[in-house]
Design a protein around this motif. Sequence first.
Motif, PDB file in Angstrom:
ATOM      1  N   SER A   1       0.842  -1.184   0.000  1.00 40.80           N
ATOM      2  CA  SER A   1       0.000   0.000   0.000  1.00 40.80           C
ATOM      3  C   SER A   1       0.890   1.252   0.000  1.00 40.80           C
ATOM      4  CB  SER A   1      -0.891  -0.087   1.243  1.00 40.80           C
ATOM      5  OG  SER A   1      -1.309   1.163   1.604  1.00 40.80           O
ATOM      6  N   GLY A   2       0.537   2.228  -0.776  1.00 38.55           N
ATOM      7  CA  GLY A   2       1.319   3.463  -0.835  1.00 38.55           C
ATOM      8  C   GLY A   2       2.419   3.424  -1.892  1.00 38.55           C
ATOM      9  N   LEU A   3       2.648   2.256  -2.471  1.00 34.10           N
ATOM     10  CA  LEU A   3       3.644   2.145  -3.545  1.00 34.10           C
ATOM     11  C   LEU A   3       2.903   1.853  -4.845  1.00 34.10           C
ATOM     12  CD1 LEU A   3       6.655   1.898  -4.466  1.00 34.10           C
ATOM     13  CD2 LEU A   3       6.475  -0.547  -3.980  1.00 34.10           C
ATOM     14  N   GLN A   4       2.989   2.779  -5.767  1.00 33.75           N
ATOM     15  CA  GLN A   4       2.375   2.562  -7.062  1.00 33.75           C
ATOM     16  C   GLN A   4       3.314   1.688  -7.902  1.00 33.75           C
ATOM     17  OE1 GLN A   4      -0.151   5.220 -10.180  1.00 33.75           O
ATOM     18  NE2 GLN A   4       1.466   6.239  -9.090  1.00 33.75           N
ATOM     19  N   TRP A   5       2.806   0.609  -8.429  1.00 40.31           N
ATOM     20  CA  TRP A   5       3.661  -0.350  -9.161  1.00 40.31           C
ATOM     21  C   TRP A   5       3.081  -0.521 -10.567  1.00 40.31           C
ATOM     22  CZ3 TRP A   5       6.904  -3.630 -11.238  1.00 40.31           C
ATOM     23  CH2 TRP A   5       7.966  -4.159 -10.506  1.00 40.31           C
ATOM     24  N   ARG A   6       3.857  -0.175 -11.597  1.00 42.58           N
ATOM     25  CA  ARG A   6       3.330  -0.307 -12.959  1.00 42.58           C
ATOM     26  C   ARG A   6       4.345  -0.954 -13.901  1.00 42.58           C
ATOM     27  NH1 ARG A   6       0.035   5.148 -14.030  1.00 42.58           N
ATOM     28  NH2 ARG A   6       1.973   6.150 -13.471  1.00 42.58           N
ATOM     29  N   VAL A   7       3.828  -1.808 -14.735  1.00 41.28           N
ATOM     30  CA  VAL A   7       4.661  -2.469 -15.739  1.00 41.28           C
ATOM     31  C   VAL A   7       4.094  -2.134 -17.109  1.00 41.28           C
ATOM     32  CG1 VAL A   7       5.582  -4.652 -16.594  1.00 41.28           C
ATOM     33  CG2 VAL A   7       4.999  -4.437 -14.184  1.00 41.28           C
ATOM     34  N   VAL A   8       4.965  -1.667 -17.995  1.00 42.06           N
ATOM     35  CA  VAL A   8       4.555  -1.480 -19.392  1.00 42.06           C
ATOM     36  C   VAL A   8       5.219  -2.573 -20.225  1.00 42.06           C
ATOM     37  CG1 VAL A   8       4.631   0.030 -21.417  1.00 42.06           C
ATOM     38  CG2 VAL A   8       4.284   1.019 -19.133  1.00 42.06           C
TER      39      VAL A   8
ATOM     40  N   VAL B   1      -1.653 -12.304 -17.000  1.00 41.44           N
ATOM     41  CA  VAL B   1      -1.625 -13.169 -15.807  1.00 41.44           C
ATOM     42  C   VAL B   1      -1.165 -12.350 -14.599  1.00 41.44           C
ATOM     43  CG1 VAL B   1      -0.492 -15.153 -14.718  1.00 41.44           C
ATOM     44  CG2 VAL B   1      -1.278 -15.322 -17.090  1.00 41.44           C
ATOM     45  N   LEU B   2      -0.136 -11.543 -14.787  1.00 41.46           N
ATOM     46  CA  LEU B   2       0.335 -10.711 -13.663  1.00 41.46           C
ATOM     47  C   LEU B   2      -0.783  -9.784 -13.185  1.00 41.46           C
ATOM     48  CD1 LEU B   2       2.494  -9.598 -11.736  1.00 41.46           C
ATOM     49  CD2 LEU B   2       3.331  -8.152 -13.613  1.00 41.46           C
TER      50      LEU B   2
ATOM     51  N   ASN C   1      -3.346   7.741 -15.873  1.00 42.69           N
ATOM     52  CA  ASN C   1      -3.661   6.467 -15.211  1.00 42.69           C
ATOM     53  C   ASN C   1      -5.046   5.948 -15.615  1.00 42.69           C
ATOM     54  OD1 ASN C   1      -2.832   4.402 -13.594  1.00 42.69           O
ATOM     55  ND2 ASN C   1      -3.540   5.318 -11.685  1.00 42.69           N
ATOM     56  N   ASP C   2      -5.406   6.181 -16.883  1.00 44.25           N
ATOM     57  CA  ASP C   2      -6.770   5.818 -17.277  1.00 44.25           C
ATOM     58  C   ASP C   2      -6.786   4.565 -18.155  1.00 44.25           C
ATOM     59  OD1 ASP C   2      -5.601   6.949 -19.434  1.00 44.25           O
ATOM     60  OD2 ASP C   2      -7.157   8.423 -19.868  1.00 44.25           O
ATOM     61  N   PHE C   3      -6.298   3.483 -17.606  1.00 40.89           N
ATOM     62  CA  PHE C   3      -6.358   2.199 -18.313  1.00 40.89           C
ATOM     63  C   PHE C   3      -6.614   1.098 -17.289  1.00 40.89           C
ATOM     64  CE2 PHE C   3      -2.180   0.624 -16.907  1.00 40.89           C
ATOM     65  CZ  PHE C   3      -1.537   1.814 -16.554  1.00 40.89           C
ATOM     66  N   ALA C   4      -7.258   0.050 -17.776  1.00 40.26           N
ATOM     67  CA  ALA C   4      -7.522  -1.096 -16.887  1.00 40.26           C
ATOM     68  C   ALA C   4      -6.282  -1.977 -16.864  1.00 40.26           C
ATOM     69  CB  ALA C   4      -8.704  -1.881 -17.428  1.00 40.26           C
ATOM     70  N   SER C   5      -5.961  -2.518 -15.698  1.00 41.04           N
ATOM     71  CA  SER C   5      -4.767  -3.352 -15.612  1.00 41.04           C
ATOM     72  C   SER C   5      -4.905  -4.571 -16.526  1.00 41.04           C
ATOM     73  CB  SER C   5      -4.533  -3.801 -14.169  1.00 41.04           C
ATOM     74  OG  SER C   5      -3.258  -4.406 -14.084  1.00 41.04           O
TER      75      SER C   5
END
Length: 256
Positions: A153-160, A190-191, A243-247
């Motif tokens: 929580s509090g850590l934004q984690w993103r993979v492109v 899957v991730l 940030n307007d995309f679904a994971s």
Amino acid sequence: MSEVLAASASTLGQCMCIITGASKGFGRALAHLASKDLKPGSVLLLVARSRSLLQELKEEMHRLTEGQDLIVQCVEADLSTKEGVKDTVDMARQYTGNEIDHVLLVNNAASLGDISPFESFTDLDQVNAYLALNVSSTLVLTAGVLQAFPPRSGLQWRVVNCSSTFALEALPSWVLYCSAKAAREMMFRVLAAENPNVKVLSYAPGPMDTEMQETIRRLTGVQYQLNPCKESATKLMKVLLNNDFASGAHLDFFQL
Ligand code: NDP
């Protein structure tokens, strides 16, 4: 979706930003743009094999971001090898003690591979070597960075995931490229399904004027209408900042 994942931001925050394939083409353009949106204390890891191009980029970054208090590190690594992936994860690990509120990993490095009819791929070593860079290293690198910076929580984690139309569309004689891009797409879906604290985007950057396209032209004689890398990188940055995309989503340059 948690607050942290839903929020849009005007910057990438205090970020551990890792861009593979940063020495050239799309990765290089993205490094330029991303550096402007990194808050002081951020770390930018530029990964590729060409030491001289990375050094040149690092100097450009220093000039561009003067006074911004960024740490820019080059990782000279061949991501088709175990050592290359390990060196990249080890470099990221050095910063686990820093104050970081965002991890952004851009899996951009890739190769075109041989463009030949299906029945010509009889050499297991050749096929495995292609998949090592274009599929396996992406999984192992992402897993290593996830272990180094556990989502919390509090850590934004993103993979492109730098994807392609050919992750979804079959193109004759492109069995290596299409299969690798399709596998990566599923890997990151899957991730996304597995970890709601990690937001994943597969981005197809559209045809761009890069070395990869020069090779396509040389090998196939096909000349696509190309866009500058900066144009596609700008669209990706906008999506990331809004940030307007679904994971797990697949977004295409032409849709944006
Ligand atoms: P380029 O071939 O121009 O650049 C590839 C980058 O990956 C370079 O920085 C290269 O650096 C790095 N790289 C290649 N092999 C390795 C390796 N073994 N280890 C580490 N780094 C490596 O590609 P583009 O910029 O054109 O493409 C970027 C991404 O976009 C790719 O994923 C591609 O599939 C995708 N894409 C590209 C399109 C296009 O039109 N160009 C269209 C659709 C998708 P170095 O040689 O220094 O190692």
